[in-house]
Design an enzyme around this catalytic site. Structure first.
Site, PDB file in Angstrom:
ATOM      1  N   ASN A   1      -3.270 -12.105   4.701  1.00  0.00           N
ATOM      2  CA  ASN A   1      -4.053 -13.055   5.526  1.00  0.00           C
ATOM      3  C   ASN A   1      -3.090 -14.265   5.868  1.00  0.00           C
ATOM      4  OD1 ASN A   1      -4.140 -13.848   2.823  1.00  0.00           O
ATOM      5  ND2 ASN A   1      -6.348 -14.660   3.258  1.00  0.00           N
TER       6      ASN A   1
ATOM      7  N   LYS B   1       6.805  -8.213  -2.916  1.00  0.00           N
ATOM      8  CA  LYS B   1       6.198  -6.962  -2.396  1.00  0.00           C
ATOM      9  C   LYS B   1       5.137  -7.347  -1.271  1.00  0.00           C
ATOM     10  CE  LYS B   1       3.149  -3.706  -1.862  1.00  0.00           C
ATOM     11  NZ  LYS B   1       2.278  -3.749  -0.771  1.00  0.00           N
ATOM     12  N   PRO B   2       5.463  -7.451   0.009  1.00  0.00           N
ATOM     13  CA  PRO B   2       4.632  -7.941   0.963  1.00  0.00           C
ATOM     14  C   PRO B   2       3.437  -7.036   1.114  1.00  0.00           C
ATOM     15  CG  PRO B   2       6.530  -7.793   1.946  1.00  0.00           C
ATOM     16  CD  PRO B   2       6.708  -6.889   0.897  1.00  0.00           C
TER      17      PRO B   2
ATOM     18  N   GLY C   1      -4.179 -11.946  -3.848  1.00  0.00           N
ATOM     19  CA  GLY C   1      -4.780 -10.761  -3.247  1.00  0.00           C
ATOM     20  C   GLY C   1      -6.237 -10.818  -3.887  1.00  0.00           C
TER      21      GLY C   1
ATOM     22  N   GLU D   1      -3.533 -15.353  -8.197  1.00  0.00           N
ATOM     23  CA  GLU D   1      -4.471 -16.118  -7.331  1.00  0.00           C
ATOM     24  C   GLU D   1      -5.336 -15.074  -6.445  1.00  0.00           C
ATOM     25  OE1 GLU D   1      -4.136 -19.237  -6.629  1.00  0.00           O
ATOM     26  OE2 GLU D   1      -2.200 -19.879  -7.506  1.00  0.00           O
TER      27      GLU D   1
ATOM     28  N   CYS E   1      -8.652 -17.282   1.918  1.00  0.00           N
ATOM     29  CA  CYS E   1      -9.259 -17.421   0.439  1.00  0.00           C
ATOM     30  C   CYS E   1     -10.039 -18.365   0.316  1.00  0.00           C
ATOM     31  CB  CYS E   1      -7.916 -17.209  -0.454  1.00  0.00           C
ATOM     32  SG  CYS E   1      -6.869 -18.309  -0.395  1.00  0.00           S
TER      33      CYS E   1
ATOM     34  N   GLU F   1     -17.410 -12.173  -1.071  1.00  0.00           N
ATOM     35  CA  GLU F   1     -16.237 -12.606  -0.058  1.00  0.00           C
ATOM     36  C   GLU F   1     -16.531 -11.783   1.148  1.00  0.00           C
ATOM     37  OE1 GLU F   1     -12.134 -12.018  -0.882  1.00  0.00           O
ATOM     38  OE2 GLU F   1     -11.957 -14.291  -0.803  1.00  0.00           O
TER      39      GLU F   1
HETATM   40  P1  NAD Z   1      -5.369  -6.828  -1.964  1.00  0.00           P
HETATM   41  O1  NAD Z   1      -5.855  -7.058  -3.318  1.00  0.00           O
HETATM   42  O2  NAD Z   1      -6.064  -5.519  -1.406  1.00  0.00           O
HETATM   43  O3  NAD Z   1      -3.670  -6.673  -1.791  1.00  0.00           O
HETATM   44  C1  NAD Z   1      -3.002  -7.694  -2.028  1.00  0.00           C
HETATM   45  C2  NAD Z   1      -1.485  -7.110  -2.457  1.00  0.00           C
HETATM   46  O4  NAD Z   1      -1.783  -5.895  -3.782  1.00  0.00           O
HETATM   47  C3  NAD Z   1      -0.882  -5.987  -1.355  1.00  0.00           C
HETATM   48  O5  NAD Z   1       0.479  -6.396  -1.330  1.00  0.00           O
HETATM   49  C4  NAD Z   1      -1.202  -4.616  -1.974  1.00  0.00           C
HETATM   50  O6  NAD Z   1      -0.246  -3.610  -1.500  1.00  0.00           O
HETATM   51  C5  NAD Z   1      -0.875  -4.921  -3.647  1.00  0.00           C
HETATM   52  N1  NAD Z   1      -1.790  -3.941  -4.325  1.00  0.00           N
HETATM   53  C6  NAD Z   1      -2.821  -3.136  -4.026  1.00  0.00           C
HETATM   54  N2  NAD Z   1      -3.018  -2.360  -5.275  1.00  0.00           N
HETATM   55  C7  NAD Z   1      -2.122  -2.716  -6.151  1.00  0.00           C
HETATM   56  C8  NAD Z   1      -2.101  -2.378  -7.568  1.00  0.00           C
HETATM   57  N3  NAD Z   1      -2.678  -1.318  -8.121  1.00  0.00           N
HETATM   58  N4  NAD Z   1      -0.925  -2.977  -8.254  1.00  0.00           N
HETATM   59  C9  NAD Z   1      -0.177  -4.008  -7.742  1.00  0.00           C
HETATM   60  N5  NAD Z   1      -0.312  -4.216  -6.304  1.00  0.00           N
HETATM   61  C10 NAD Z   1      -1.316  -3.754  -5.563  1.00  0.00           C
HETATM   62  O7  NAD Z   1      -5.820  -8.182  -1.090  1.00  0.00           O
HETATM   63  P2  NAD Z   1      -5.493  -8.189   0.556  1.00  0.00           P
HETATM   64  O8  NAD Z   1      -6.750  -7.522   1.284  1.00  0.00           O
HETATM   65  O9  NAD Z   1      -4.060  -8.152   0.844  1.00  0.00           O
HETATM   66  O10 NAD Z   1      -5.754  -9.867   0.602  1.00  0.00           O
HETATM   67  C11 NAD Z   1      -7.271 -10.477   0.783  1.00  0.00           C
HETATM   68  C12 NAD Z   1      -7.303 -10.981  -0.704  1.00  0.00           C
HETATM   69  O11 NAD Z   1      -6.510 -11.899  -1.056  1.00  0.00           O
HETATM   70  C13 NAD Z   1      -8.773 -12.020  -0.380  1.00  0.00           C
HETATM   71  O12 NAD Z   1      -9.608 -11.715  -1.501  1.00  0.00           O
HETATM   72  C14 NAD Z   1      -8.270 -13.326  -0.665  1.00  0.00           C
HETATM   73  O13 NAD Z   1      -9.494 -14.284  -1.002  1.00  0.00           O
HETATM   74  C15 NAD Z   1      -6.984 -12.971  -1.622  1.00  0.00           C
HETATM   75  N6  NAD Z   1      -6.050 -14.185  -1.257  1.00  0.00           N
HETATM   76  C16 NAD Z   1      -6.140 -15.330  -2.269  1.00  0.00           C
HETATM   77  C17 NAD Z   1      -5.325 -16.304  -2.258  1.00  0.00           C
HETATM   78  C18 NAD Z   1      -5.074 -17.200  -3.296  1.00  0.00           C
HETATM   79  O14 NAD Z   1      -4.328 -18.051  -3.328  1.00  0.00           O
HETATM   80  N7  NAD Z   1      -6.160 -17.291  -4.391  1.00  0.00           N
HETATM   81  C19 NAD Z   1      -4.610 -16.341  -1.106  1.00  0.00           C
HETATM   82  C20 NAD Z   1      -4.737 -15.709   0.033  1.00  0.00           C
HETATM   83  C21 NAD Z   1      -5.444 -14.370  -0.143  1.00  0.00           C
END
Ligand code: NAD
Length: 498
Positions: free
Chosen positions: A149, A172-173, A223, A245, A279, A372
């Protein structure tokens, strides 16, 4: 047979991750998918590069990080266009995101020595014959796992601070924005060509999991809360420290003495910027009874003016197509339980877009209030007073940011929010303040990026004591006599026994 591409949903073709625009389906780029072995090799290479990077010292790293900052600033249009092309974010929102990231690179580079560098700290009377020395040393290799995001701001929020502290970084983006992630490491390599200090590995969640098990010395994850739990579990296997985070459900409180126009303006932006995929986005508002109607009217009037669509619209597509179902479910649930849509509503979801939706009088136990949503929607509920607003804001397990509008009591209310951050008479502004730490409590995670805490997060405190004189009251030796111990007892009573 070629795979059918759902615009925006990443697919793997011939070992390559293919990234497409959620608005048009146009390909943004394709990158090789890493195996677990590739990830381990990337971390090994980074470890060697990290030793070189650490040996550059604060000044050498500062100079190189400032060169990268300069590149990011000069090429801001290029990266903003790429963020737009890959994730669908409006270019203006992408520009604001990059500006914030540039600010963090600058601050981290300029302040690392002051915050982390070696220094003498005071000795205490009990060990007055020793001097005390403190410094913060890098971990080695930090694995950064990012979301889609804010594909520039979030990885840089960890990586710039980790790099400034002397670590190498393997990123790892998100699989939804790998091209932007690769651009970040490629441009860093342009200004630091000598060693692979900042590199990327690509793929789906399993590649993130491989990074947790790769031997990286710390993992910084941004994430969802669900994935944060998996990351922590994987890192627990090797006692690898983690920074999490995670998600949020941030509340805004509008008190009776608030400037309602300013509150409505900040609320609409805080809730709907980046199509609500933020987020720290405002997802719930609690407005006190006397100003509720006027505030809702001002929010609706502003939100109704926003344009939705590709390119220059205020609100772009939903980046992750599967999120459309979540947004639809939250709106339907709110309406079926007695909530009212004063803007948008049941037919607001028109893939890949969602029209701005403002829901009022939504039951506090509905999904739209508790989970969320990550869409351009918000709930506004009326409360008796600010105390009730704080209670409701604090009722969820999330605790990332928050916002308070008011005069007399606003700062006091902000301090009572169970969250890592809050903005008074604005929304989300703490994220761009590089001098302040960023992070959450509860299901929103733990640890801090940004600011002095963010630099320390990516380093280990190293404490050294050095004898500078003979001990007058020897205690840490078997050479001590009963008289020494008796004198020690007397001294401690004089000093602390009152
Ligand atoms: P996500 O948790 O689906 O994915 C985040 C990352 O984790 C991706 O790169 C994904 O490939 C990786 N991932 C997935 N499974 C994994 C595993 N088992 N082990 C390690 N890595 C794994 O999140 P998203 O949909 O990409 O992002 C949106 C979420 O991120 C929302 O909940 C948002 O609130 C949160 N977010 C938080 C912050 C913050 O600073 N607190 C900032 C931005 C987004």
């Amino acid at each position: 047979m070629t795979a059918v591409h759902v615009p925006g949903t990443p697919v793997i073709e011939d070992g390559r991750l293919v990234s497409t625009s959620p608005a048009t389906g146009a390909e943004a780029g394709r990158l090789p998918v890493a195996t677990a072995e590739d990830v381990r090799r990337a971390v090994d290479r980074a470890r060697a590069a990290g030793e070189w990077w650490a040996a550059l010292g604060f000044d050498g790293r500062r100079e190189r990080l400032l060169r990268w900052r300069g590149l990011l600033a000069r090429r801001i249009e290029e990266i903003a266009e790429l963020v737009h092309a890959e994730g669908g974010k409006p270019v203006a929102d992408a520009v604001v995101e990059v500006v914030t990231a540039v600010e963090h690179v600058d601050w981290a580079a300029r302040n690392a020595r002051r915050v982390l560098g070696p220094r003498r700290v005071r000795s205490r009377l009990v060990l007055a014959e020793f001097s005390a020395h403190l410094e913060y040393q890098p971990y080695g290799v930090v694995g950064v796992i990012g979301p889609w995001n804010y594909p520039v701001f979030t990885p840089i929020g960890s990586a710039a601070y980790a790099l400034a502290a002397g670590n190498a970084v393997v990123l790892k983006p998100s699989e939804y924005t790998p091209v932007v992630g690769q651009w970040l490491v490629d441009t860093f390599a342009e200004v630091v060509p000598e060693q692979p200090v900042f590199t990327a590995v690509h793929g789906l969640g399993d590649v993130g999991a491989a990074l947790c098990r790769s031997g990286a010395d710390k993992v910084a994850f941004t994430g969802s809360s669900a994935t944060a739990r998996k990351v922590m579990a994987a890192c627990a296997e090797s006692l690898t420290p983690v920074l999490l985070e995670a998600g949020g459900k941030d509340a805004m409180i509008v008190d009776a003495d608030a400037d309602l126009d300013a509150a409505a303006e900040a609320c609409v932006w805080g809730a709907l910027t980046n199509a609500g995929q933020t987020c720290i986005g405002i997802e719930r508002v609690y407005a006190v009874e006397p100003v509720f109607d006027a505030f809702v009217g001002k929010v609706v009037e502003r939100a109704a003016r926003l344009t939705v669509g590709p390119d220059d619209a205020d609100i772009g597509p939903i980046t992750m197509p599967s999120q459309l179902d979540v947004i639809r479910r939250h709106i339907d649930d709110a309406l079926s339980r007695g909530g009212r849509a004063v803007l948008g509503g049941a037919d607001a979801v028109q893939p890949p877009y969602v029209r701005p939706t403002v829901l009022v009088d939504v039951p506090e136990d509905s999904a739209a209030v508790r989970e969320e949503t990550f869409g351009p929607t918000l709930t506004i509920n009326r409360v008796r007073d600010a105390d009730e607003a704080v209670d409701r804001a604090n009722a969820l397990s999330y605790g990332l940011g928050g916002s308070v509008f008011g005069r007399r009591r606003a700062v006091a209310i902000a301090r009572r929010l169970r969250s890592g951050m809050a903005s008074v008479n604005s929304a989300l502004t703490f994220a761009g303040m590089s001098t302040l730490p960023f992070g959450g409590v509860g299901d929103s995670g733990f640890g801090r990026i940004h600011g002095e805490d963010g630099l320390r997060e990516f380093s280990r405190a190293k404490a050294v004591t050095r004898r500078r004189a003979r001990s007058l009251l020897p205690s840490t030796t078997f050479e001590r006599t009963p008289a020494d111990v008796a004198r020690l007892v007397k001294a401690i009573k004089v000093m602390y026994g009152r």
